[in-house]
Design a protein around this motif. Structure first.
Motif: not given
Length: 81
Positions: A14-39
């Protein structure tokens, strides 16, 4: 806390999937535990989770091998050679 091997594998995938999707989607800001953080902080968090899963998997394997070798009686071990 002792985790089981299937749980470690599941969390790692699951962690590998989340990481891979984040690289694929390439957002400027990501959300972790309901907070916006740097990707890159988001990616570092998931890389840490993956590293912990790999470490735990290796530790579980080592402990399993140690327990198996302790359970074999010495007389059986010598007779195999």
């Amino acid at each position: 806390m002792k985790l089981s091997k299937p749980l470690v594998i599941l969390v790692g995938i699951l962690a590998l999937g989340a990481l891979g999707y984040n690289f694929y989607d390439n957002p400027r800001v990501s959300h972790l535990f309901g907070k916006e953080i740097n990707d890159w902080y988001y990616r570092a968090f998931w890389m840490l989770i993956i590293a912990l899963c790999v470490y735990n998997y290796i530790e579980i394997d080592r402990n399993t091998l140690k327990n198996k070798s302790k359970s074999i009686p010495k007389s059986r071990e010598n007779s195999k050679h």
